[in-house]
Design an enzyme around this catalytic site. Structure first.
Site, PDB file in Angstrom:
ATOM      1  N   GLU A 258       0.891  -1.179   0.000  1.00  0.00           N
ATOM      2  CA  GLU A 258       0.000   0.000   0.000  1.00  0.00           C
ATOM      3  C   GLU A 258       0.915   1.210   0.000  1.00  0.00           C
ATOM      4  OE1 GLU A 258      -3.382  -0.203   0.085  1.00  0.00           O
ATOM      5  OE2 GLU A 258      -3.395  -2.382   0.161  1.00  0.00           O
ATOM      6  N   GLU A 391       4.811  13.257  -4.631  1.00  0.00           N
ATOM      7  CA  GLU A 391       4.039  13.271  -3.379  1.00  0.00           C
ATOM      8  C   GLU A 391       4.738  14.169  -2.352  1.00  0.00           C
ATOM      9  OE1 GLU A 391       4.024   9.670  -0.978  1.00  0.00           O
ATOM     10  OE2 GLU A 391       1.862   9.883  -0.700  1.00  0.00           O
TER      11      GLU A 391
HETATM   12  P1  NAD Z   1       8.579   4.982   4.453  1.00  0.00           P
HETATM   13  O1  NAD Z   1       8.520   4.141   3.234  1.00  0.00           O
HETATM   14  O2  NAD Z   1       9.750   5.859   4.650  1.00  0.00           O
HETATM   15  O3  NAD Z   1       8.519   4.057   5.753  1.00  0.00           O
HETATM   16  C1  NAD Z   1       7.463   3.153   5.972  1.00  0.00           C
HETATM   17  C2  NAD Z   1       7.959   2.033   6.866  1.00  0.00           C
HETATM   18  O4  NAD Z   1       8.987   1.323   6.166  1.00  0.00           O
HETATM   19  C3  NAD Z   1       8.582   2.506   8.181  1.00  0.00           C
HETATM   20  O5  NAD Z   1       8.228   1.620   9.212  1.00  0.00           O
HETATM   21  C4  NAD Z   1      10.068   2.437   7.888  1.00  0.00           C
HETATM   22  O6  NAD Z   1      10.874   2.252   9.041  1.00  0.00           O
HETATM   23  C5  NAD Z   1      10.139   1.229   6.975  1.00  0.00           C
HETATM   24  N1  NAD Z   1      11.329   1.226   6.119  1.00  0.00           N
HETATM   25  C6  NAD Z   1      11.960   2.282   5.582  1.00  0.00           C
HETATM   26  N2  NAD Z   1      13.038   1.864   4.864  1.00  0.00           N
HETATM   27  C7  NAD Z   1      13.067   0.520   4.957  1.00  0.00           C
HETATM   28  C8  NAD Z   1      13.929  -0.487   4.446  1.00  0.00           C
HETATM   29  N3  NAD Z   1      14.990  -0.198   3.705  1.00  0.00           N
HETATM   30  N4  NAD Z   1      13.641  -1.776   4.739  1.00  0.00           N
HETATM   31  C9  NAD Z   1      12.562  -2.101   5.492  1.00  0.00           C
HETATM   32  N5  NAD Z   1      11.724  -1.189   6.015  1.00  0.00           N
HETATM   33  C10 NAD Z   1      11.962   0.106   5.743  1.00  0.00           C
HETATM   34  O7  NAD Z   1       7.215   5.797   4.495  1.00  0.00           O
HETATM   35  P2  NAD Z   1       6.765   6.904   5.557  1.00  0.00           P
HETATM   36  O8  NAD Z   1       7.513   8.156   5.279  1.00  0.00           O
HETATM   37  O9  NAD Z   1       6.773   6.350   6.943  1.00  0.00           O
HETATM   38  O10 NAD Z   1       5.218   7.058   5.175  1.00  0.00           O
HETATM   39  C11 NAD Z   1       4.767   7.886   4.170  1.00  0.00           C
HETATM   40  C12 NAD Z   1       4.468   7.119   2.911  1.00  0.00           C
HETATM   41  O11 NAD Z   1       3.525   6.075   3.177  1.00  0.00           O
HETATM   42  C13 NAD Z   1       3.821   7.983   1.872  1.00  0.00           C
HETATM   43  O12 NAD Z   1       4.377   7.692   0.612  1.00  0.00           O
HETATM   44  C14 NAD Z   1       2.354   7.571   1.922  1.00  0.00           C
HETATM   45  O13 NAD Z   1       1.636   7.838   0.752  1.00  0.00           O
HETATM   46  C15 NAD Z   1       2.479   6.128   2.209  1.00  0.00           C
HETATM   47  N6  NAD Z   1       1.218   5.595   2.755  1.00  0.00           N
HETATM   48  C16 NAD Z   1       0.460   4.771   1.974  1.00  0.00           C
HETATM   49  C17 NAD Z   1      -0.771   4.304   2.452  1.00  0.00           C
HETATM   50  C18 NAD Z   1      -1.661   3.397   1.626  1.00  0.00           C
HETATM   51  O14 NAD Z   1      -2.613   2.826   2.160  1.00  0.00           O
HETATM   52  N7  NAD Z   1      -1.404   3.230   0.338  1.00  0.00           N
HETATM   53  C19 NAD Z   1      -1.198   4.678   3.726  1.00  0.00           C
HETATM   54  C20 NAD Z   1      -0.391   5.521   4.478  1.00  0.00           C
HETATM   55  C21 NAD Z   1       0.828   5.970   3.980  1.00  0.00           C
END
Ligand code: NAD
Length: 488
Positions: A258, A391
């Site tokens: 997601e 975004e």
């Molecule tokens: P992010 O991708 O930076 O992090 C999300 C999660 O992934 C965190 O727990 C982080 O620690 C983990 N992560 C980061 N790098 C990683 C790696 N190399 N290996 C494993 N895990 C890793 O995202 P964010 O900044 O926390 O959240 C914002 C993003 O989430 C936005 O792009 C938003 O649109 C998206 N989002 C999508 C939905 C949906 O339902 N489609 C819902 C909410 C947020």
């Protein structure tokens, strides 16, 4: 280790195998209050070692003990009990979520926490609908299917809806009979740590839900590559999602992703402009724009362009921004400093690209602490500008004019994302025609962000794959076994 946040007390240790424990390497991390930048809690900071222990506990709970022995009816009852337990702890969860994320308390009380309870109730109701099928073959054989859980599910969640985004995964995963290891977002782990205790109190057996706080590259990546984890349920940015899907492919685990969004919200000239402007505000600024399904691109048909912009700017001028703990607050701070800096960078990019700043664009007067940013509106935004394609994930909406239905659809579909879209019109034929052509996992007509537990959400294109909520959300956690009996 516990910490008191206003009234609630949150245990800040990892939750593995039914009990709290410090991180194996003894590390901790200070979590800041985004509204004040003051320390809020010090949580245990896990490593790959803790993650391995959590997977071992989840694996043991899946294979033996009370969990796999539960009948469907017993599992259903347990999910309903969990929903009641969330209701009983609603105020604690609402306060913790509000303080940790900077969300207005009116929203965590009115949306996040009640929705979490309702999602458990919904999947509690679906448990007894899980059924196999009998298949006919020769006279002397019996063929039937069983719908079985996958095993240990790994869940990784982002910072913006910490409670809801784990519950969207946990409720169907448990309904299907799986066990779960969860790595919450680095900056917002507190509601998951509290949730684990609430579920244990409601009677969830040890090891069925485990929480390991820690960073993405160590703890999250280990979850994605772990051979005993059979599915990865990820919500986060598209860049991380692509990386994790590649890692997960090494063990052929199932993935639901997601991911990010850049929702187009289209206002046609025949729309009810009062309603459209109000909905455009909610679509663009809900959760301070930290909403994957935000309507951050407003596309307005030229005859009503100026009037729509004026109405939206008028709404922004009167929105209460400030202390998330004040029940009257509508816009809180960004959830962390990195997110605030990202918003500031995109505001600078938009100005450099020639977008016209109509409202906001910088700090909020009178708020000199915390990660606050004024609600911001850019007009005259061309579809090819970065501010219209990438975004921002903050309180920034761009407005772009269009002339025809075809042009609106082309602009709406012109980004890499495809999570949510919306349109406003009084013409039902146009509504259906345009909805069918929008490349998005959900299309809202004359509304935005209207969620039902029955209704699946998920992405097209770079917004990911797999669905959460609805019966489709349960399917993601089940696999089919065929049993063939030769009765000759
Ligand atoms: P992010 O991708 O930076 O992090 C999300 C999660 O992934 C965190 O727990 C982080 O620690 C983990 N992560 C980061 N790098 C990683 C790696 N190399 N290996 C494993 N895990 C890793 O995202 P964010 O900044 O926390 O959240 C914002 C993003 O989430 C936005 O792009 C938003 O649109 C998206 N989002 C999508 C939905 C949906 O339902 N489609 C819902 C909410 C947020």
């Amino acid at each position: 280790m516990t910490v008191q946040i206003d009234a609630p007390v949150v245990d800040t240790e990892l939750f593995i195998g039914g009990s709290a424990r410090p991180a194996a390497l003894g590390r901790t991390r200070v979590i800041l209050d985004p509204a004040t930048e003051e320390p809020l809690a010090e949580v245990a900071w896990g490593s790959a070692q803790d993650l391995d222990q959590a997977v071992a506990a989840a694996h043991a709970a899946f294979e033996s003990g009370p969990w796999p022995e539960l009948t469907l009816k017993e599992r259903a009852r347990l999910l309903l009990r969990i929903a009641d337990a969330i209701d009983e702890h609603a105020e604690e969860l609402a306060v913790v979520e509000s303080r940790n994320v900077g969300k207005p308390i009116a929203f965590t009380r009115g949306f996040d926490v009640p929705a979490a309870a309702e999602i458990f109730r919904y999947y509690g109701g679906l448990v007894e609908t899980i059924e196999g099928a009998a298949r006919q073959a020769g006279r002397q054989s019996l063929i039937y299917t069983r719908r079985e859980p996958l095993g240990v599910v790994g869940a990784i969640t982002p910072f913006n809806f910490p409670l809801n985004l784990i519950v969207n995964k946990l409720a169907p995963a448990l309904a299907a009979g799986n066990t779960v290891v969860h790595k919450p977002a680095d900056e917002t782990p507190l509601s998951a740590l509290l949730l684990a205790r609430v579920l244990a109190e409601a009677g969830l057996p040890a090891g069925v839900y485990n929480v390991v706080t820690g960073d993405g590259p160590n703890v999250g990546a280990r979850l994605a590559e772990h051979p005993d984890v059979r599915k990865l349920a990820f919500t986060g940015s598209s860049a991380t999602g692509k990386r994790l899907a590649a890692t997960a492919a090494g063990t052929l685990k199932r993935v639901t992703a997601e991911l990010g969004g850049k929702g187009a919200n289209i206002v046609f000239a025949d729309a009810d402009l009062d309603a459209a402007a109000q909905i455009a505000f909610q679509a663009g600024f809900f959760n301070t724009g930290q909403f994957c399904m935000s309507g951050s691109r407003l596309l307005v048909q030229r005859p009503v362009y100026q009037e729509t912009v004026d109405r939206l700017a008028g709404i922004l001028a009167h929105i209460p921004v400030g202390d998330p703990g004040d029940p009257g607050t509508v816009l809180g701070p960004l959830a962390n400093r990195a997110q605030l800096e990202k918003v500031e960078q995109y505001v600078a990019i938009a100005k450099a690209e020639g977008a016209v700043l109509r409202h906001g664009g910088g700090p909020v007067p009178g708020l000199d602490r915390g990660y606050f940013h004024a609600p911001t509106l850019f007009t005259e935004v061309a579809p090819q500008m970065r501010i219209a394609r990438e975004e921002v994930f903050g309180p920034v909406v761009t407005v772009t004019p269009f002339d025809t239905d075809e042009e609106a659809v082309a602009i709406a579909n012109s980004t890499a994302y495809g999570l949510a879209a919306g349109l406003h019109t009084a013409d039902v034929r146009r509504a259906h025609r345009v909805a069918a052509r929008l490349q998005a996992g959900i299309v809202w007509i004359n509304t935005w962000a209207m969620f039902e537990n029955t209704t699946a959400i998920g992405g097209y294109k770079d917004s990911g794959y797999g669905r959460e909520l609805g019966p489709e959300g349960l399917e993601e956690y089940l696999q089919t076994k065929t049993v063939v009996l030769n009765a000759e």
